[in-house]
Design a protein around this motif. Structure first.
Motif, PDB file in Angstrom:
ATOM      1  N   GLU A   2       0.849  -1.185   0.000  1.00 49.00           N
ATOM      2  CA  GLU A   2       0.000   0.000   0.000  1.00 49.00           C
ATOM      3  C   GLU A   2       0.884   1.234   0.000  1.00 49.00           C
ATOM      4  O   GLU A   2       1.925   1.266   0.643  1.00 49.00           O
ATOM      5  N   THR A   3       0.482   2.246  -0.744  1.00 46.34           N
ATOM      6  CA  THR A   3       1.238   3.483  -0.825  1.00 46.34           C
ATOM      7  C   THR A   3       0.277   4.662  -0.918  1.00 46.34           C
ATOM      8  O   THR A   3      -0.852   4.501  -1.365  1.00 46.34           O
ATOM      9  N   THR A   4       0.724   5.813  -0.504  1.00 48.16           N
ATOM     10  CA  THR A   4      -0.096   7.013  -0.630  1.00 48.16           C
ATOM     11  C   THR A   4       0.091   7.598  -2.026  1.00 48.16           C
ATOM     12  O   THR A   4       1.071   7.295  -2.716  1.00 48.16           O
ATOM     13  N   ALA A   5      -0.840   8.452  -2.427  1.00 51.02           N
ATOM     14  CA  ALA A   5      -0.734   9.096  -3.737  1.00 51.02           C
ATOM     15  C   ALA A   5       0.535   9.935  -3.823  1.00 51.02           C
ATOM     16  O   ALA A   5       1.225   9.943  -4.845  1.00 51.02           O
ATOM     17  N   ARG A   6       0.878  10.608  -2.738  1.00 53.05           N
ATOM     18  CA  ARG A   6       2.090  11.438  -2.727  1.00 53.05           C
ATOM     19  C   ARG A   6       3.332  10.568  -2.879  1.00 53.05           C
ATOM     20  O   ARG A   6       4.233  10.878  -3.664  1.00 53.05           O
ATOM     21  N   GLU A   7       3.372   9.463  -2.137  1.00 51.37           N
ATOM     22  CA  GLU A   7       4.512   8.557  -2.215  1.00 51.37           C
ATOM     23  C   GLU A   7       4.602   7.937  -3.613  1.00 51.37           C
ATOM     24  O   GLU A   7       5.696   7.770  -4.161  1.00 51.37           O
ATOM     25  N   PHE A   8       3.458   7.623  -4.206  1.00 53.24           N
ATOM     26  CA  PHE A   8       3.458   7.077  -5.565  1.00 53.24           C
ATOM     27  C   PHE A   8       4.030   8.098  -6.546  1.00 53.24           C
ATOM     28  O   PHE A   8       4.832   7.763  -7.408  1.00 53.24           O
ATOM     29  N   ASN A   9       3.631   9.343  -6.394  1.00 51.22           N
ATOM     30  CA  ASN A   9       4.120  10.404  -7.265  1.00 51.22           C
ATOM     31  C   ASN A   9       5.636  10.566  -7.145  1.00 51.22           C
ATOM     32  O   ASN A   9       6.331  10.776  -8.139  1.00 51.22           O
ATOM     33  N   GLN A  10       6.163  10.468  -5.926  1.00 54.30           N
ATOM     34  CA  GLN A  10       7.591  10.674  -5.701  1.00 54.30           C
ATOM     35  C   GLN A  10       8.438   9.440  -6.019  1.00 54.30           C
ATOM     36  O   GLN A  10       9.625   9.565  -6.295  1.00 54.30           O
ATOM     37  N   ASN A  11       7.837   8.243  -5.956  1.00 54.40           N
ATOM     38  CA  ASN A  11       8.596   6.995  -6.138  1.00 54.40           C
ATOM     39  C   ASN A  11       7.974   6.089  -7.193  1.00 54.40           C
ATOM     40  O   ASN A  11       7.964   4.864  -7.043  1.00 54.40           O
ATOM     41  N   ALA A  12       7.452   6.678  -8.244  1.00 55.63           N
ATOM     42  CA  ALA A  12       6.739   5.901  -9.256  1.00 55.63           C
ATOM     43  C   ALA A  12       7.578   4.759  -9.838  1.00 55.63           C
ATOM     44  O   ALA A  12       7.090   3.644  -9.993  1.00 55.63           O
ATOM     45  N   SER A  13       8.839   5.004 -10.149  1.00 54.23           N
ATOM     46  CA  SER A  13       9.654   3.956 -10.770  1.00 54.23           C
ATOM     47  C   SER A  13       9.853   2.771  -9.824  1.00 54.23           C
ATOM     48  O   SER A  13       9.799   1.616 -10.249  1.00 54.23           O
ATOM     49  N   ARG A  14      10.054   3.037  -8.529  1.00 54.68           N
ATOM     50  CA  ARG A  14      10.228   1.952  -7.555  1.00 54.68           C
ATOM     51  C   ARG A  14       8.928   1.159  -7.407  1.00 54.68           C
ATOM     52  O   ARG A  14       8.935  -0.070  -7.356  1.00 54.68           O
ATOM     53  N   ILE A  15       7.800   1.855  -7.383  1.00 51.23           N
ATOM     54  CA  ILE A  15       6.510   1.190  -7.211  1.00 51.23           C
ATOM     55  C   ILE A  15       6.142   0.400  -8.465  1.00 51.23           C
ATOM     56  O   ILE A  15       5.640  -0.724  -8.392  1.00 51.23           O
ATOM     57  N   LEU A  16       6.419   0.955  -9.644  1.00 48.56           N
ATOM     58  CA  LEU A  16       6.173   0.221 -10.883  1.00 48.56           C
ATOM     59  C   LEU A  16       7.052  -1.024 -10.977  1.00 48.56           C
ATOM     60  O   LEU A  16       6.627  -2.061 -11.490  1.00 48.56           O
ATOM     61  N   ALA A  17       8.270  -0.947 -10.467  1.00 44.96           N
ATOM     62  CA  ALA A  17       9.156  -2.123 -10.450  1.00 44.96           C
ATOM     63  C   ALA A  17       8.559  -3.210  -9.561  1.00 44.96           C
ATOM     64  O   ALA A  17       8.645  -4.400  -9.882  1.00 44.96           O
ATOM     65  N   ALA A  18       7.931  -2.817  -8.453  1.00 45.34           N
ATOM     66  CA  ALA A  18       7.291  -3.792  -7.570  1.00 45.34           C
ATOM     67  C   ALA A  18       6.126  -4.465  -8.293  1.00 45.34           C
ATOM     68  O   ALA A  18       5.928  -5.688  -8.186  1.00 45.34           O
ATOM     69  N   ALA A  19       5.359  -3.707  -9.050  1.00 45.69           N
ATOM     70  CA  ALA A  19       4.255  -4.280  -9.824  1.00 45.69           C
ATOM     71  C   ALA A  19       4.797  -5.224 -10.888  1.00 45.69           C
ATOM     72  O   ALA A  19       4.229  -6.289 -11.136  1.00 45.69           O
ATOM     73  N   GLU A  20       5.894  -4.866 -11.482  1.00 43.85           N
ATOM     74  CA  GLU A  20       6.516  -5.711 -12.498  1.00 43.85           C
ATOM     75  C   GLU A  20       6.968  -7.044 -11.904  1.00 43.85           C
ATOM     76  O   GLU A  20       6.930  -8.076 -12.571  1.00 43.85           O
ATOM     77  N   ARG A  21       7.354  -7.033 -10.639  1.00 38.52           N
ATOM     78  CA  ARG A  21       7.750  -8.273  -9.952  1.00 38.52           C
ATOM     79  C   ARG A  21       6.541  -9.116  -9.553  1.00 38.52           C
ATOM     80  O   ARG A  21       6.682 -10.220  -9.077  1.00 38.52           O
ATOM     81  N   GLY A  22       5.335  -8.570  -9.736  1.00 39.54           N
ATOM     82  CA  GLY A  22       4.135  -9.341  -9.432  1.00 39.54           C
ATOM     83  C   GLY A  22       3.334  -8.833  -8.250  1.00 39.54           C
ATOM     84  O   GLY A  22       2.302  -9.403  -7.902  1.00 39.54           O
ATOM     85  N   GLU A  23       3.783  -7.761  -7.619  1.00 41.49           N
ATOM     86  CA  GLU A  23       3.057  -7.226  -6.462  1.00 41.49           C
ATOM     87  C   GLU A  23       1.837  -6.435  -6.915  1.00 41.49           C
ATOM     88  O   GLU A  23       1.826  -5.846  -7.994  1.00 41.49           O
ATOM     89  N   ARG A  24       0.843  -6.423  -6.073  1.00 47.64           N
ATOM     90  CA  ARG A  24      -0.365  -5.628  -6.301  1.00 47.64           C
ATOM     91  C   ARG A  24      -0.316  -4.451  -5.329  1.00 47.64           C
ATOM     92  O   ARG A  24      -0.168  -4.644  -4.129  1.00 47.64           O
ATOM     93  N   ILE A  25      -0.436  -3.238  -5.850  1.00 44.59           N
ATOM     94  CA  ILE A  25      -0.267  -2.042  -5.032  1.00 44.59           C
ATOM     95  C   ILE A  25      -1.586  -1.270  -4.954  1.00 44.59           C
ATOM     96  O   ILE A  25      -2.209  -0.982  -5.974  1.00 44.59           O
ATOM     97  N   THR A  26      -1.994  -0.941  -3.736  1.00 39.46           N
ATOM     98  CA  THR A  26      -3.167  -0.109  -3.514  1.00 39.46           C
ATOM     99  C   THR A  26      -2.683   1.310  -3.232  1.00 39.46           C
ATOM    100  O   THR A  26      -1.868   1.520  -2.339  1.00 39.46           O
ATOM    101  N   VAL A  27      -3.177   2.267  -3.998  1.00 38.64           N
ATOM    102  CA  VAL A  27      -2.809   3.673  -3.814  1.00 38.64           C
ATOM    103  C   VAL A  27      -3.937   4.340  -3.026  1.00 38.64           C
ATOM    104  O   VAL A  27      -5.105   4.224  -3.382  1.00 38.64           O
ATOM    105  N   THR A  28      -3.557   5.013  -1.937  1.00 41.78           N
ATOM    106  CA  THR A  28      -4.559   5.671  -1.096  1.00 41.78           C
ATOM    107  C   THR A  28      -4.398   7.179  -1.151  1.00 41.78           C
ATOM    108  O   THR A  28      -3.317   7.705  -1.412  1.00 41.78           O
ATOM    109  N   LYS A  29      -5.503   7.856  -0.899  1.00 36.60           N
ATOM    110  CA  LYS A  29      -5.494   9.318  -0.821  1.00 36.60           C
ATOM    111  C   LYS A  29      -6.359   9.681   0.378  1.00 36.60           C
ATOM    112  O   LYS A  29      -7.507   9.254   0.476  1.00 36.60           O
ATOM    113  N   ASN A  30      -5.781  10.426   1.297  1.00 39.77           N
ATOM    114  CA  ASN A  30      -6.468  10.773   2.546  1.00 39.77           C
ATOM    115  C   ASN A  30      -6.978   9.529   3.285  1.00 39.77           C
ATOM    116  O   ASN A  30      -8.068   9.516   3.838  1.00 39.77           O
TER     117      ASN A  30
END
Length: 82
Positions: A2-30
């Motif tokens: 799970e990641t926040t929208a702000r964290e996703f914006n700042q670390n998009a490449s790291r989070i996309l790499a996790a998805a590429e490895r097979g992880e499912r990521i939930t993005v939250t806002k507030n």
């Protein structure tokens, strides 16, 4: 994961790499989920539903009693307890 929208914006490449490895990521806002990022698979997605609700030959059930529209509104509403 799970990641926040702000964290996703700042670390998009790291989070996309996790998805590429097979992880499912939930993005939250507030604190509430707004998106799910999931890996792309080679599994094909059917073009239409394959369960019984997607079959064209499903019987259509109709009431056995015919409605006499000429009898007026009252006759029609009798069947509804009016």
């Amino acid at each position: 994961m799970e990641t926040t929208a702000r964290e996703f914006n700042q670390n998009a490449s790291r989070i996309l790499a996790a998805a590429e490895r097979g992880e499912r990521i939930t993005v939250t806002k507030n604190g509430r989920p707004v998106a799910i990022l999931s890996p792309v698979t080679d599994e094909s997605v059917p073009a239409h539903p394959t369960d019984p609700m997607g079959d064209d030959d499903i019987p259509v059930f109709r009431s056995g009693a015919a409605i006499d529209w000429a009898a007026g509104r009252g006759a029609y509403l009798e069947g509804f307890g009016a």
